[in-house]
Design an enzyme around this catalytic site. Structure first.
Site, PDB file in Angstrom:
ATOM      1  N   HIS A  75      39.149  37.933  35.439  1.00 23.33           N
ATOM      2  CA  HIS A  75      37.748  37.746  35.056  1.00 23.33           C
ATOM      3  C   HIS A  75      37.454  38.529  33.771  1.00 23.33           C
ATOM      4  CE1 HIS A  75      38.116  37.085  39.372  1.00 23.33           C
ATOM      5  NE2 HIS A  75      37.018  36.353  39.326  1.00 23.33           N
ATOM      6  N   GLU A  89      22.585  47.112  59.644  1.00 19.16           N
ATOM      7  CA  GLU A  89      23.895  47.561  60.107  1.00 19.16           C
ATOM      8  C   GLU A  89      24.955  47.561  59.010  1.00 19.16           C
ATOM      9  OE1 GLU A  89      21.570  45.941  63.570  1.00 19.16           O
ATOM     10  OE2 GLU A  89      22.064  45.210  61.560  1.00 19.16           O
TER      11      GLU A  89
END
Length: 695
Positions: free
Chosen positions: A48, A431
């Site tokens: 990338h 969470e």
């Protein structure tokens, strides 16, 4: 004014000034990073380049003027941290660190190759300057928040002499990931002024432009969370410098610097026209994207025949910065020496914290109520630890009174804005964010993080649990309400497949050849004590799977129950035995007591049985073969009982035995009714074992 003279920006910022680099020098450094990044991807034929080329200006300013670390001891504990969130931009990080001297040009040439120290996405490697494993977007900046919390925790105990900043780098994709909301909310709520995040806003992601999928006002969102937001031209090095200076001076809020940048900055086509701002440069080499690599290198002032060359100007800038850093280290170590001489007891405590070890503890005085829920036993252990382990941080996702982490909270207090003297982190209903933050705490060092929620919600946490295993982090997961016995809450809250899923992590090996995670499901309160003792002394992630409902204590075979339960450290051990058992029965957690009920019925008919508690198949498989065969002798039929999928015990019971488990979701009803309906009782065990052995 000389090329490297001090250039004051504002009087109030003088305390953080270094010898600043000229604009032309910084631009040259940034272009060097762009070329190296593109060259790495080009040679690897994958990667990338576009984002790395766009973020180079920020990296140039950060590493030459602001980030403080010891170039001769990269793991110096009181260094600033830099957490990269978009792991696909690894070429940008490796290139910058190559200029800083922690990677060689040859390392850059080997991007994404077998055995290379420059993998496709960064993997934690502190000695090379890589603070975190990154890849799944959003987790990197959440880990940065965890590190920033750990820094404040230590500062509250040892003083501001060791204070340092945590810098995070995030992309459009990370901003879009849901975990960013948790990070934004929590950092703003706690006033994390030591956290500085740079948002590389280039309006390009892998398959679309950002504005095709997201038109939110990011600045207003973070301002609403209580952040200090600064928007700049991400290619203007003077604006970057001023923003970083202001961020370092901020006393009340975390700072988000929004840098407007261009994907593939400096890329050109074969005809010399601009090839910037293209989606195609996000995830493939420039040549494959349609740009002209050689022309791009020349456009950026490099040598197309030697694109891996480090510019002489870059070398001079980083040489000078290295000397500045060494001077900072000398000053910092003098401050540390003075502090240590004046605070000898605190100094010893700091060393213990940083060692990752826990103090010696005598568990004899720890009382556990018999026949209780293992979550209640866990609460007793946590209360015991709260008075003995001073650097343990326990967190809960809005469930501390249900997951019983409040056993710890009752002996301390939760973090609040400006006050980190407590040892509890109320994460709210988030969470995944909580788990990522725990990873960041562990990466920072000096603290032992543990986080709790219901076992069924471990689904939300698994991406972070996986990274904890990859990074070999000592994070403890307290997962309660371990089975369908949650009862009336119904199938949405009743874990069935979860134990099988998380135990798969015990089959994976880490880079040291060890099991990447330890999973413990204790069968009674006394096993819970040993499980916690193992968890707190470990060096890898540990999951504790605990019951909501009460469980009868297991019988003691030869010694006291606590002495018997200590055998949990072997992963599996004999609870009930006979000279010549006709069947070996296996289970973990709540189901072991059910086997004991069944054994009592079987014994009345003269059927001899052995019961084995298996809190961790992974630990058991790590024991010598002789021990494994002693516990599970060959030629004796095996019967397994699990409240989860039958496959949970398949590796131990084998194809020729029988496993009573669930192949369906639960139902809403009192747990004792579910036990009866699903056959989790002594009578069913009795009947199935008789059928299994042909009697």
């Amino acid at each position: 004014m000389s090329a490297r003279a001090v250039r004051p920006i504002h009087k109030k910022y003088k305390s953080i000034q270094s010898l600043m680099v000229t604009k032309s020098e910084l631009t040259r450094v940034a272009d060097n990073i762009r070329i190296l990044s593109a060259a790495m991807v080009e040679k690897a034929k994958s990667g990338h380049p576009g984002g790395a080329m766009g973020g180079a200006d920020f990296m140039a300013v950060l590493y030459t003027e602001f980030l403080r670390y010891d170039p001769d001891q990269m793991d110096y504990p009181f260094r600033d941290r830099f957490f990269l969130d978009p792991g696909h931009m690894s070429p940008m990080l490796y290139s910058t660190l190559a200029l800083a001297g922690t990677y060689t040009v040859e390392d850059l040439r080997n991007l994404r190759q077998w055995g290379s120290v420059t993998p496709g996405h960064p993997e934690v490697d502190v000695l090379h300057g890589v603070e975190n494993t990154s890849g799944p977007l959003g987790q990197g900046h959440a880990m940065a928040l965890g590190a920033a919390i750990a820094e404040r925790f230590l500062a509250a105990r040892f003083g501001e002499w060791q204070s340092h900043k945590t810098y995070a780098y995030i992309s459009d994709g990370g901003i879009e990931e849901e975990v960013s909301q948790g990070v934004g909310r929590i950092a703003g709520h706690l006033g994390m002024n030591n956290l500085i995040m740079y948002y590389d806003s280039n309006n390009v992601q892998l398959s679309t432009k950002v504005d095709e999928v997201d038109t939110e006002n990011v600045a207003m969102k973070y301002e609403a969370w209580g952040w200090n937001v600064i928007t700049i031209d991400g290619h203007d090095v003077e604006q970057i410098r001023e923003a970083l200076t202001a961020a370092n001076a901020e006393k009340e809020r975390p700072t988000l610097i929004i840098g407007r940048t261009v994907m593939g900055k400096g890329a050109v086509a074969a005809d010399g026209s601009s090839f910037e701002d293209k989606v195609s440069t996000h995830g493939q080499p420039l040549t494959a994207a349609g740009a002209d690599f050689a022309a791009t290198v020349r456009n950026l002032g490099g040598d197309a025949e030697d694109p891996f060359k480090i510019f002489s100007e870059s070398g001079k800038v980083f040489d000078a910065r290295r000397e500045e850093l060494r001077e900072w280290v000398r000053t910092q170590r003098e401050r540390e020496k003075t502090w240590r001489s004046e605070h000898k007891e605190l100094s010893r405590k700091l060393d213990l914290f940083l060692s990752g070890k826990v103090p010696e503890m005598d568990y004899k005085g720890l009382e556990i109520k018999p026949d209780g829920a293992t979550r209640a036993a866990s609460a007793s252990v946590l209360s015991f630890y709260a008075e003995r382990i001073e650097n343990m941080i326990v967190a809960s996702a809005d469930l501390c009174n249900s997951d019983k982490t409040d056993g710890y909270l009752k002996k301390t207090k939760a973090f609040s804005k400006g006050d980190f003297s407590g040892k509890f982190f109320q994460a709210g209903v988030s969470e995944l964010t909580m788990a990522c933050i725990a990873n960041g705490m562990a990466l920072h060092g000096g603290v032992i993080p543990a986080c709790g929620t219901f076992f069924v919600f471990s689904d939300y946490m698994k991406p972070a649990v996986r990274l904890a295993a990859l990074m070999h982090l000592h994070v403890i997961y307290i997962w309660t309400h371990d089975s369908f016995r949650v009862g009336e809450d119904g199938p949405t809250h009743q874990p069935v497949e979860h134990e099988a899923q998380i135990r798969l992590m015990e089959h994976l090996k880490n880079h040291r050849g060890e099991r990447s995670m330890l999973v413990l499901r204790p069968a009674d309160g006394e096993e819970t004590v040993t499980a916690w003792k193992l968890a707190i002394e470990e060096h890898r992630p540990v999951a504790l799977i605990l019951s909501r409902q009460n469980i009868k204590n297991l019988p003691a075979l030869n010694h006291s129950r606590r002495e018997e339960a200590a055998q949990l450290s072997k992963g599996a051990y004999i609870v009930v035995d006979a000279a010549k058992p006709a069947v070996v029965m296996l289970a973990s957690g709540s189901e072991v007591a059910t086997l004991v009920e069944g054994a009592e019925l079987l014994s009345k008919e003269g059927i001899a049985v052995r019961i084995v508690s298996v809190p961790s198949e992974g630990l058991f498989r790590d024991q010598p073969k002789s021990y494994q065969q002693t516990v599970l002798p060959q030629g004796v039929v095996r019967y397994g009982l699990t409240s989860g999928l039958p496959v949970t015990l398949l590796g131990l019971v084998g194809e020729n035995g029988m496993i009573h488990g669930l192949d369906h979701f639960g139902y809403s009803a009192p747990y004792k009714v579910l036990d009866e309906k699903f056959g989790y009782n002594g009578q069913t065990v009795y009947e199935e074992v008789k059928k299994l052995i042909g009697k």
